[in-house]
Design a protein around this motif. Structure first.
Motif, PDB file in Angstrom:
ATOM      1  N   LYS A 314     -58.106 -43.298 -11.998  1.00 38.75           N
ATOM      2  CA  LYS A 314     -57.937 -42.104 -11.158  1.00 38.75           C
ATOM      3  C   LYS A 314     -58.031 -42.384  -9.662  1.00 38.75           C
ATOM      4  O   LYS A 314     -57.837 -41.472  -8.856  1.00 38.75           O
ATOM      5  CB  LYS A 314     -58.969 -41.041 -11.549  1.00 38.75           C
ATOM      6  N   ARG A 317     -55.043 -41.281  -7.598  1.00 41.52           N
ATOM      7  CA  ARG A 317     -54.985 -39.832  -7.358  1.00 41.52           C
ATOM      8  C   ARG A 317     -55.961 -39.412  -6.263  1.00 41.52           C
ATOM      9  O   ARG A 317     -55.639 -38.593  -5.403  1.00 41.52           O
ATOM     10  CB  ARG A 317     -55.291 -39.090  -8.660  1.00 41.52           C
ATOM     11  N   LEU A 318     -57.161 -39.996  -6.262  1.00 40.84           N
ATOM     12  CA  LEU A 318     -58.153 -39.652  -5.243  1.00 40.84           C
ATOM     13  C   LEU A 318     -57.642 -39.967  -3.842  1.00 40.84           C
ATOM     14  O   LEU A 318     -57.911 -39.228  -2.889  1.00 40.84           O
ATOM     15  CB  LEU A 318     -59.456 -40.424  -5.501  1.00 40.84           C
ATOM     16  N   ASN A 321     -54.073 -37.740  -3.012  1.00 43.27           N
ATOM     17  CA  ASN A 321     -54.347 -36.333  -2.726  1.00 43.27           C
ATOM     18  C   ASN A 321     -54.941 -36.118  -1.329  1.00 43.27           C
ATOM     19  O   ASN A 321     -54.950 -35.000  -0.819  1.00 43.27           O
ATOM     20  CB  ASN A 321     -55.288 -35.751  -3.776  1.00 43.27           C
ATOM     21  N   THR A 349     -51.529 -43.384 -14.152  1.00 41.70           N
ATOM     22  CA  THR A 349     -52.013 -42.491 -13.096  1.00 41.70           C
ATOM     23  C   THR A 349     -51.537 -41.062 -13.305  1.00 41.70           C
ATOM     24  O   THR A 349     -52.136 -40.128 -12.781  1.00 41.70           O
ATOM     25  CB  THR A 349     -51.569 -42.981 -11.703  1.00 41.70           C
ATOM     26  N   THR A 351     -51.519 -39.554 -16.275  1.00 42.30           N
ATOM     27  CA  THR A 351     -52.536 -39.001 -17.169  1.00 42.30           C
ATOM     28  C   THR A 351     -53.781 -38.604 -16.398  1.00 42.30           C
ATOM     29  O   THR A 351     -54.491 -37.669 -16.783  1.00 42.30           O
ATOM     30  CB  THR A 351     -52.905 -40.034 -18.251  1.00 42.30           C
ATOM     31  N   TYR A 352     -54.042 -39.297 -15.280  1.00 46.72           N
ATOM     32  CA  TYR A 352     -55.276 -39.043 -14.529  1.00 46.72           C
ATOM     33  C   TYR A 352     -55.026 -38.318 -13.212  1.00 46.72           C
ATOM     34  O   TYR A 352     -55.738 -38.531 -12.244  1.00 46.72           O
ATOM     35  CB  TYR A 352     -56.030 -40.357 -14.328  1.00 46.72           C
ATOM     36  N   GLY A 353     -53.984 -37.460 -13.175  1.00 47.95           N
ATOM     37  CA  GLY A 353     -53.902 -36.503 -12.089  1.00 47.95           C
ATOM     38  C   GLY A 353     -52.679 -36.494 -11.216  1.00 47.95           C
ATOM     39  O   GLY A 353     -52.428 -35.507 -10.522  1.00 47.95           O
ATOM     40  N   LEU A 354     -51.904 -37.568 -11.170  1.00 51.56           N
ATOM     41  CA  LEU A 354     -50.709 -37.556 -10.336  1.00 51.56           C
ATOM     42  C   LEU A 354     -49.535 -36.952 -11.101  1.00 51.56           C
ATOM     43  O   LEU A 354     -49.491 -37.004 -12.330  1.00 51.56           O
ATOM     44  CB  LEU A 354     -50.344 -38.978  -9.894  1.00 51.56           C
ATOM     45  N   SER A 355     -48.582 -36.401 -10.357  1.00 49.00           N
ATOM     46  CA  SER A 355     -47.355 -35.942 -11.003  1.00 49.00           C
ATOM     47  C   SER A 355     -46.482 -37.149 -11.330  1.00 49.00           C
ATOM     48  O   SER A 355     -46.709 -38.259 -10.826  1.00 49.00           O
ATOM     49  CB  SER A 355     -46.592 -35.002 -10.070  1.00 49.00           C
TER      50      SER A 355
END
Length: 433
Positions: A314, A317-318, A321, A349, A351-355
């Motif tokens: 993740k 994504r952190l 964002n 990535t 699965t863990y928050g990115l489009s």
């Protein structure tokens, strides 16, 4: 004698399965019709028409809106398929090592600590069996990077279908690589990567001082008459005039902060953090100084007992964002073999928050921007290089990433590899039983 015999065995191994002959220059216009085009900048065209001419994308439109004249153009019907920009792999030793156990095929590092003048490009083996194995997964471009020492050398960006390193080169001497000291030193079990303990690096400040002194001397040399010739200092001139990037390999929060402050002190503006496992803790300073991050392999374990179990998955994504430019590499254990999995690291990535399109940018346009080749590569846009591929399905999913066509600078390249040859060979064997 033993070394000589190993070298002979290595040469015989290479000759047993010769690399596919590089494709010839594009001579006729090509139209790709009906594919879902993933542009690489976050946008998608559901029913695209893409025209390739003389190695470039000369048109890309929505087929539902614009009708083009396709007379005298070779047409590829890609209805129901997907088209993507060629994936880009930064921070790689591809082509520098062929067989780890054969010393004659290992050229990833030089002796000594300070080697900014060492050029990885001239050691790059364009006919590597490992390099060709990346193409069936859409990885078509890479940054070839030396390792070892405090300053490991100078990288270059290449495409993966060439006769030799001269043909392969896209951007020569794009960056110099600095390995920042770690704040901690870890002990490991004998003959194992298992960490048994960790302690503070008592020499950290002294090691930082060595880096500062080296850069001060290099700056003084390049401001002077440059006599006598000092190749390491001469090679660093691009860092000080802004023509070359500095890739700083560092993972820890304190190291990232110290490295950033070091760059501000020496007025180094083209800087990239490589590794960045704790970059999510330093977002403010990264944003303030406009520093992108090359994240180490997504499929990794956390370093600290206090880290979330899914932190490597993740972290992208952190950072994304919060507006940080991020791309992915495959460094780590068996990194060359694992490089073909680059699209699936990006897929994780999602699965863990990115489009889906944000994840795609990690290995296309973002990577091109970090490597300084985004004028020509990284996205499907008019005027850019026709370096792209067609997949039967989602290229970030290993179940559906089945590539039917791939192009580098408009040249349709072979997707045959050592592995596909063996697969066909033994498939036929099983059919006969």
């Amino acid at each position: 004698m033993k070394t000589f015999l190993s070298y002979i065995a290595f040469v015989c191994c290479l000759n047993a399965f010769a690399q596919q002959t590089p494709a010839t220059k594009q001579t006729k216009d090509i139209a790709i019709l009906g594919a879902k085009a993933h542009i690489g900048n976050g946008t998608v065209i559901e029913n695209s028409v893409i025209i390739l001419s003389d190695g470039r994308i000369t048109n890309i439109v929505d087929g539902d809106v614009v009708k083009l004249n396709l007379t005298n153009i070779d047409v590829i019907n890609a209805n129901g398929k997907h088209v993507y920009p060629g994936f880009i792999l930064p921070n790689s030793t591809l082509g520098l090592v062929e067989i780890d156990a054969v010393k004659a095929s290992d050229d990833e590092k030089e002796m000594g600590a300070w080697n900014p003048h060492i050029r990885s490009l001239i050691a790059y083996n364009a006919e590597s069996k490992i390099v060709e194995s990346l193409r069936p997964n859409g990885v078509l471009i890479g940054q070839i990077t030396p390792q070892g020492g405090r300053m490991s050398g100078t990288s270059s960006v290449v495409q993966f279908d060439a006769w030799n390193w001269e043909d392969a080169a896209i951007k020569i001497n794009d960056a110099i690589h600095l390995n920042w000291p770690s704040n901690f030193s870890a002990s490991h079990a004998l003959f194992s990567n298992t960490r048994t303990g960790i302690s503070a690096n008592e020499n950290y400040n002294e090691q930082i001082k060595e880096i500062e002194t080296y850069f001060q001397n290099a700056i003084a040399y390049n401001k002077g008459d440059k006599k006598p010739t000092n190749l390491p200092f001469t090679s660093m001139e691009g860092l000080f005039n802004g023509n070359q990037k500095l890739f700083i390999h560092v993972n820890e929060e304190k190291g990232i902060i110290d490295a950033t402050n070091f760059c501000k002190t020496f007025q180094l503006n083209n800087v990239v953090i490589v590794g960045g496992k704790e970059a999510y803790k330093t977002i403010d300073i990264l944003k303030e100084n406009n520093i992108p991050v090359v994240l180490n392999r997504v499929h990794s374990l956390p370093d600290s007992d206090d880290d979330d179990y899914n932190l490597p998955y993740k972290t992208a994504r952190l950072l994304v964002n919060q507006g940080i430019t991020v791309c992915l590499d495959s460094s780590g254990d068996m990194e060359r073999m694992s490089s073909r999995n680059l699209p699936f690291y990006a897929g994780t990535t999602v699965t863990y928050g990115l489009s889906q399109e944000q994840a795609l940018q990690l290995i296309t346009l973002n990577a091109a921007k970090v490597l300084g080749i985004d004028t020509d590569y990284g996205s499907l846009e008019k005027g850019k290089s026709a370096t792209l591929f067609i997949s039967e399905g989602d290229a970030l999913d290993m179940k559906t990433n089945t590539i039917s066509h791939a192009f580098i600078d408009g040249r349709q390249i072979s997707l045959e590899t050592h592995q596909t040859e063996l697969w066909k060979r033994y498939s036929e064997k099983l059919k006969t039983k």
